[in-house]
Design a protein around this motif. Sequence first.
Motif, PDB file in Angstrom:
ATOM      1  N   MET A  19       0.836  -1.196   0.000  1.00  0.00           N
ATOM      2  CA  MET A  19       0.000   0.000   0.000  1.00  0.00           C
ATOM      3  C   MET A  19       0.875   1.251   0.000  1.00  0.00           C
ATOM      4  O   MET A  19       0.620   2.202  -0.710  1.00  0.00           O
ATOM      5  CB  MET A  19      -0.899   0.031   1.237  1.00  0.00           C
ATOM      6  N   GLN A  20       1.922   1.155   0.837  1.00  0.00           N
ATOM      7  CA  GLN A  20       2.826   2.299   0.873  1.00  0.00           C
ATOM      8  C   GLN A  20       3.466   2.540  -0.496  1.00  0.00           C
ATOM      9  O   GLN A  20       3.503   3.654  -0.994  1.00  0.00           O
ATOM     10  CB  GLN A  20       3.946   2.025   1.882  1.00  0.00           C
ATOM     11  N   GLN A  21       3.892   1.433  -1.084  1.00  0.00           N
ATOM     12  CA  GLN A  21       4.494   1.559  -2.403  1.00  0.00           C
ATOM     13  C   GLN A  21       3.509   2.211  -3.365  1.00  0.00           C
ATOM     14  O   GLN A  21       3.852   3.104  -4.129  1.00  0.00           O
ATOM     15  CB  GLN A  21       4.900   0.186  -2.931  1.00  0.00           C
ATOM     16  N   ASP A  22       2.261   1.760  -3.279  1.00  0.00           N
ATOM     17  CA  ASP A  22       1.247   2.309  -4.178  1.00  0.00           C
ATOM     18  C   ASP A  22       1.107   3.805  -3.983  1.00  0.00           C
ATOM     19  O   ASP A  22       1.002   4.567  -4.925  1.00  0.00           O
ATOM     20  CB  ASP A  22      -0.110   1.646  -3.918  1.00  0.00           C
ATOM     21  N   GLN A  23       1.132   4.174  -2.705  1.00  0.00           N
ATOM     22  CA  GLN A  23       0.980   5.605  -2.451  1.00  0.00           C
ATOM     23  C   GLN A  23       2.147   6.401  -3.046  1.00  0.00           C
ATOM     24  O   GLN A  23       1.957   7.442  -3.638  1.00  0.00           O
ATOM     25  CB  GLN A  23       0.888   5.861  -0.949  1.00  0.00           C
ATOM     26  N   GLN A  24       3.332   5.802  -2.880  1.00  0.00           N
ATOM     27  CA  GLN A  24       4.486   6.499  -3.467  1.00  0.00           C
ATOM     28  C   GLN A  24       4.320   6.644  -4.971  1.00  0.00           C
ATOM     29  O   GLN A  24       4.528   7.697  -5.533  1.00  0.00           O
ATOM     30  CB  GLN A  24       5.773   5.714  -3.167  1.00  0.00           C
ATOM     31  N   MET A  25       3.871   5.550  -5.571  1.00  0.00           N
ATOM     32  CA  MET A  25       3.694   5.604  -7.015  1.00  0.00           C
ATOM     33  C   MET A  25       2.650   6.641  -7.403  1.00  0.00           C
ATOM     34  O   MET A  25       2.808   7.389  -8.340  1.00  0.00           O
ATOM     35  CB  MET A  25       3.282   4.237  -7.531  1.00  0.00           C
ATOM     36  N   SER A  26       1.571   6.656  -6.623  1.00  0.00           N
ATOM     37  CA  SER A  26       0.500   7.572  -7.005  1.00  0.00           C
ATOM     38  C   SER A  26       0.930   9.033  -6.840  1.00  0.00           C
ATOM     39  O   SER A  26       0.375   9.921  -7.440  1.00  0.00           O
ATOM     40  CB  SER A  26      -0.760   7.295  -6.178  1.00  0.00           C
ATOM     41  N   ASN A  27       1.960   9.207  -6.009  1.00  0.00           N
ATOM     42  CA  ASN A  27       2.457  10.581  -5.874  1.00  0.00           C
ATOM     43  C   ASN A  27       3.404  10.981  -7.007  1.00  0.00           C
ATOM     44  O   ASN A  27       3.664  12.148  -7.214  1.00  0.00           O
ATOM     45  CB  ASN A  27       3.215  10.723  -4.538  1.00  0.00           C
ATOM     46  N   SER A  28       3.892   9.977  -7.706  1.00  0.00           N
ATOM     47  CA  SER A  28       4.815  10.298  -8.797  1.00  0.00           C
ATOM     48  C   SER A  28       4.043  10.916  -9.953  1.00  0.00           C
ATOM     49  O   SER A  28       2.866  10.638 -10.150  1.00  0.00           O
ATOM     50  CB  SER A  28       5.552   9.035  -9.229  1.00  0.00           C
ATOM     51  N   PRO A  29       4.696  11.791 -10.722  1.00  0.00           N
ATOM     52  CA  PRO A  29       4.002  12.603 -11.722  1.00  0.00           C
ATOM     53  C   PRO A  29       3.283  11.775 -12.782  1.00  0.00           C
ATOM     54  O   PRO A  29       2.211  12.161 -13.221  1.00  0.00           O
ATOM     55  CB  PRO A  29       5.143  13.412 -12.373  1.00  0.00           C
ATOM     56  N   ASP A  30       3.865  10.611 -13.141  1.00  0.00           N
ATOM     57  CA  ASP A  30       3.225   9.872 -14.230  1.00  0.00           C
ATOM     58  C   ASP A  30       2.018   9.070 -13.755  1.00  0.00           C
ATOM     59  O   ASP A  30       1.467   8.264 -14.466  1.00  0.00           O
ATOM     60  CB  ASP A  30       4.237   8.970 -14.934  1.00  0.00           C
ATOM     61  N   LYS A  31       1.609   9.265 -12.504  1.00  0.00           N
ATOM     62  CA  LYS A  31       0.447   8.542 -12.004  1.00  0.00           C
ATOM     63  C   LYS A  31      -0.682   9.520 -11.695  1.00  0.00           C
ATOM     64  O   LYS A  31      -1.405   9.370 -10.732  1.00  0.00           O
ATOM     65  CB  LYS A  31       0.820   7.762 -10.729  1.00  0.00           C
ATOM     66  N   THR A  32      -0.793  10.494 -12.506  1.00  0.00           N
ATOM     67  CA  THR A  32      -1.790  11.532 -12.231  1.00  0.00           C
ATOM     68  C   THR A  32      -3.206  10.963 -12.207  1.00  0.00           C
ATOM     69  O   THR A  32      -4.031  11.383 -11.419  1.00  0.00           O
ATOM     70  CB  THR A  32      -1.726  12.643 -13.282  1.00  0.00           C
ATOM     71  N   ILE A  33      -3.464   9.978 -13.045  1.00  0.00           N
ATOM     72  CA  ILE A  33      -4.820   9.414 -13.086  1.00  0.00           C
ATOM     73  C   ILE A  33      -5.129   8.737 -11.769  1.00  0.00           C
ATOM     74  O   ILE A  33      -6.169   8.945 -11.165  1.00  0.00           O
ATOM     75  CB  ILE A  33      -4.945   8.410 -14.244  1.00  0.00           C
ATOM     76  N   ALA A  34      -4.128   7.986 -11.286  1.00  0.00           N
ATOM     77  CA  ALA A  34      -4.333   7.289 -10.032  1.00  0.00           C
ATOM     78  C   ALA A  34      -4.583   8.278  -8.905  1.00  0.00           C
ATOM     79  O   ALA A  34      -5.431   8.050  -8.052  1.00  0.00           O
ATOM     80  CB  ALA A  34      -3.126   6.434  -9.720  1.00  0.00           C
ATOM     81  N   ASP A  54      -5.828  11.160  -9.208  1.00  0.00           N
ATOM     82  CA  ASP A  54      -7.092  11.846  -9.454  1.00  0.00           C
ATOM     83  C   ASP A  54      -8.270  10.999  -8.993  1.00  0.00           C
ATOM     84  O   ASP A  54      -9.235  11.502  -8.471  1.00  0.00           O
ATOM     85  CB  ASP A  54      -7.205  12.173 -10.945  1.00  0.00           C
ATOM     86  N   SER A  55      -8.167   9.649  -9.159  1.00  0.00           N
ATOM     87  CA  SER A  55      -9.280   8.804  -8.739  1.00  0.00           C
ATOM     88  C   SER A  55      -8.875   8.041  -7.491  1.00  0.00           C
ATOM     89  O   SER A  55      -7.812   7.429  -7.438  1.00  0.00           O
ATOM     90  CB  SER A  55      -9.677   7.839  -9.857  1.00  0.00           C
ATOM     91  N   VAL A  56      -9.757   8.108  -6.479  1.00  0.00           N
ATOM     92  CA  VAL A  56      -9.442   7.461  -5.205  1.00  0.00           C
ATOM     93  C   VAL A  56      -9.858   5.996  -5.242  1.00  0.00           C
ATOM     94  O   VAL A  56      -9.325   5.173  -4.509  1.00  0.00           O
ATOM     95  CB  VAL A  56     -10.098   8.214  -4.034  1.00  0.00           C
ATOM     96  N   ALA A  57     -10.809   5.702  -6.101  1.00  0.00           N
ATOM     97  CA  ALA A  57     -11.243   4.312  -6.226  1.00  0.00           C
ATOM     98  C   ALA A  57     -11.763   4.082  -7.624  1.00  0.00           C
ATOM     99  O   ALA A  57     -12.139   5.027  -8.327  1.00  0.00           O
ATOM    100  CB  ALA A  57     -12.333   3.984  -5.202  1.00  0.00           C
ATOM    101  N   GLU A  58     -11.776   2.821  -8.011  1.00  0.00           N
ATOM    102  CA  GLU A  58     -12.160   2.523  -9.381  1.00  0.00           C
ATOM    103  C   GLU A  58     -12.780   1.123  -9.455  1.00  0.00           C
ATOM    104  O   GLU A  58     -12.288   0.176  -8.841  1.00  0.00           O
ATOM    105  CB  GLU A  58     -10.921   2.599 -10.274  1.00  0.00           C
ATOM    106  N   PHE A  59     -13.902   1.048 -10.186  1.00  0.00           N
ATOM    107  CA  PHE A  59     -14.444  -0.265 -10.546  1.00  0.00           C
ATOM    108  C   PHE A  59     -13.999  -0.547 -11.973  1.00  0.00           C
ATOM    109  O   PHE A  59     -14.138   0.305 -12.845  1.00  0.00           O
ATOM    110  CB  PHE A  59     -15.977  -0.240 -10.516  1.00  0.00           C
ATOM    111  N   ILE A  60     -13.451  -1.747 -12.192  1.00  0.00           N
ATOM    112  CA  ILE A  60     -13.020  -2.098 -13.540  1.00  0.00           C
ATOM    113  C   ILE A  60     -13.737  -3.364 -13.961  1.00  0.00           C
ATOM    114  O   ILE A  60     -13.393  -4.465 -13.529  1.00  0.00           O
ATOM    115  CB  ILE A  60     -11.498  -2.321 -13.596  1.00  0.00           C
ATOM    116  N   GLY A  61     -14.790  -3.175 -14.755  1.00  0.00           N
ATOM    117  CA  GLY A  61     -15.560  -4.338 -15.246  1.00  0.00           C
ATOM    118  C   GLY A  61     -16.008  -5.230 -14.117  1.00  0.00           C
ATOM    119  O   GLY A  61     -15.965  -6.451 -14.198  1.00  0.00           O
TER     120      GLY A  61
END
Lengths: 384, 393, 285
Positions: B12-27, B29-36
Amino acid sequence: MKDDNKPISRKAFMQELRSYRNGSITRRHFMGVTGLGTAMAVMGGTMPAFLPSRARAQEIGDRVVLATWPNYHDPANFDKFAEMTGAYSQVNVFGSNEEMLAKIQAGGSGWDVFVPTNYAIPTYVDADLIEPLDLSKIPNYDAAAFDPRFAEAGTINGTVYAVPKNWGTTGIAFNSDKTGGVVDSWKTFFDGARDQFDGRVMVHDYQLTTIGNALVYHGFSFNSVDPAELAQAEKLLIDVKPHLYAISSDYQPAMRNGDAWLTMCWTGDGKQMHTDIPEIGFALGKEGGEIWSDYYAIPKDAPHKEAAYALINFLLDPEVNKAEALAHGYPVADSRTNAMLPEELLNDPILYPAAEELDALEFGAAVTLTDPNRAELMARFKSA
Amino acid sequence: MLDALAATGKTMQQDQQMSNSPDKTIASDSVAEFIGTTKRFGSITAADGLSLRIRRGEFLSFLGPSGCGKTTALRMLAGFERPTEGDVLIDGSNVSGLPAHRRPVNMVFQHYALFPHMNVAQNVGYGLRQRRPRMPKAEIAQKVAKALGTVRLSDFSDRRIWELSGGQQQRVALARAIVNEPKILLLDEPMAALDAKLRGEMQRELLALQRSLGITFVLVTHDQEEALAMSDRICIMGNGRIAQVGTPGDLYDRPRSRYVADFVGKANILTAEIIETRDKLVTVRLRSGALVAVQQNPDDSRAQADIAIRPEALSLAAPDAPLPVATATLPARVTHRTFLGDHTEYLLEADDLGTLQVNVPQQAERVSGGHDVGARVHVLWPEGTGLVLAADD
Amino acid sequence: MAMTPSRARGLLLTPAGLWYAALLLLPLAVVLIFSFGERSPIGGYAPGFTFAQYANLPARFAAFRNTLTLAPIGTLAALLIAYPLAYFLAVKVTPKWKTLLLVLVIVPFWTSILIRSYAWIFLLGGKGIPALLAHLGLEDIRLLNTPFAVLVGIVYGYLPLMVFPIYVALEKLDKRLLEASADLGTPPWRSFLQITLPLSMPGVLTGCMLVFILLMGEFLIPAILGGGKVFFVGNALVDLFLQSRNWAFGSAVAVALVVVMLVVVALYSRAVKRFGATRDDTGLM
């Protein structure tokens, strides 16, 4: 024995359970232990095969209530009595004399006839609870036919209050395969319990016999109420207790399945077990022990007195008594009946031991039954 | 990063770090997502291929009738149900297989589900006491006090739960959830058990709370007014599917389908023949033969379609009154007239067309003097109002 | 003329009051009177006023000690076995099987405890479980006529009385509370400890109280499975009333037993008050 280690089969279980419920139950019976006797009318009423004729029914009424011990009668005799007199018998069975006494003392028992043991009779007479018998209504009672030993307790101060039924002894039942032979002394019984028979010995849950035989072990009277002698008996019992298999008057099942090897035992039980399992023997303690006899008596407040007399008279008919004896297997006091019994019964050393063996035995005394110190001793023994 | 969730605290921590990185703007921007995301219970499909992004910090409502799948969607977000197909992402990491107690979301339950053997403060502090490593007692007490202050229950911390009113219990449930500072606050019909007056108050409080906390709120409701009043966006559901997602205004003004038009507000829905499309306006011929111009539905090339128009978009005029320009006229007869305070609701039998509803503002009603039941009137349809609906599934 | 409400209520309570007096107070009063009397020389009761019977109570100390030892142990053992069973029935079993399994718990109750205890004589006796153990190399294990056998009989006999209150408490436990607990970050086993267990405490306390009170008066199981060597107050009472027929002393022992039970019930109500927080009208629906 290798048999001992086999788990009981389902079939065997059912057989044993059935025998608990109908057959081989000791005279004083587990109901006595549990106090359920008064609540259970096991035999119930036996209905006559046809309706009684009115004329006869008016003479003695249409019913008679009998309080007795388990497995102590031939049920066919009650049918025959109903046929003859139009009165059917309602039979209640009990676990101990104390229970019977409590019921009659409380009043309104509704009993017409009951079966007290010798030592209980004086208590009933003292408390004015039983009727002096009108022997003219019991023509089948012939005093001359009875050994006075088994009849005299029914007569108090010259008045006949009870007439004899059967007699018996309290001895030792032993499994000779386990005990390595006959056990015929209370010395071996109580010493063995703490030694080679550890965990295999049973004593009655009954102060009269358990304390009595512990007294006999020490050479005292079975009926002693002497505090010093009782103290010695108590010491013995409490010393033995941790080594006992059980304190229970329901000893047949444990003896039969081999869990218990040695037990205090009443005549009838000894006979029943020996018949089924030959290696279980019965012997009288050579130091002494108890001999007893049972009697028929009529409570003062019996609701059907005429029927009561008729029933007692009927049951004392030697032919009827023979059928009774063949059904229950207790020794008979009436020589007329004995004359009709098969030889092998009369020669059975369990039922009719040699006369000299009986000499060491004592009849229980009234005070033995009611002594409060013995009751307290028993409570201390059981709760130790 | 979508690998089946061993999403321990570490990932989870890793994910947060990634989501803070510039190329993860979509992540981010969206706090949660349903995918199909699909959820089936035996032969019943409760949620059918949901795809939706929940934006960070928004107030999103799932709206629909009972059995539409909105509660299932919420429960998949909370972790009480596991998707049969597809995935659920929270903060960019796949949580489909993650049990409820390991998800950074908290819920306000429909009947609050407060713990009856604990007092108010113990209820509120429950989540904090579960933290491992343990949170210091003093810190818990301080956070609980703050949360109780937020829901205005500071004086109630020692009360037993049953001593509280329904509204108070609701606020305890709210405090119990927000004290954990969840990534998303889930609200399952939280106001269903409140009376109408309290419900209004509670709605305003919730909104204020959401603005001040900045937490994403996801609300499930069957009450369209509640959804319209509170939501940044509404996800309308039907038959386990998402019918339309949009702002309340979008949904009201531009319902995509007859289902949505019907569910949000009131609408006159009429079958019409499409004549011509020009400049996003579509000219259609109604059954009565009248021609009206309505808003186009994108990528539509049908010859016939349902069109919808809100009752307040129409107006009434006496038959002899002068007609405004750029307005279609439908002759009709008044059948019912109901005074509703700020407006009057008319039901009319339009010639060769059937029943129409027209809401006339009270001011206009005062000017015209109203129209009696039985009177002949003209229903006025301004050019460019109303729109073509997509075909229902 | 209208009756005052309190008078009307008094009238309505009359049947209950009479019932209470006839069935509860009257026998208790008789026992109390007897306990101050004496044993008549041939047994039974003789009127009198003496504290001798109470002074003699230490003579049954061992019976009270045995009872107060085995009753709590038996209650605890019954609880430890009943709780998982009740939990399984209330929470884990599908409704289809629930009825069947519940009936199976009750069915043994349709037979007399006497017969069922006798069945244990065979199971614990030399040809039962000890014979099986002998096959496994554990020779000469004695089970019957030991305190352990009594414990087994007690647990077996009273299990349904423990299972049902706990089952009912668990059954009506709102499953959403467990969801709420999980939602707040609690793994299942901690939810059990923090939510399920405390909320089932009323059932646990009821079950324990039922079993404990009945155990305090138990006499049948010790007599049958204890081989007469395990002596409870109940056995002392049976002997005093039916064997030595010392009704006065028996009554004093009975009164002492009632007093002991009252103390236990008082402690129980205090415990209930502690867990009294659990009420149904908490907005759980």
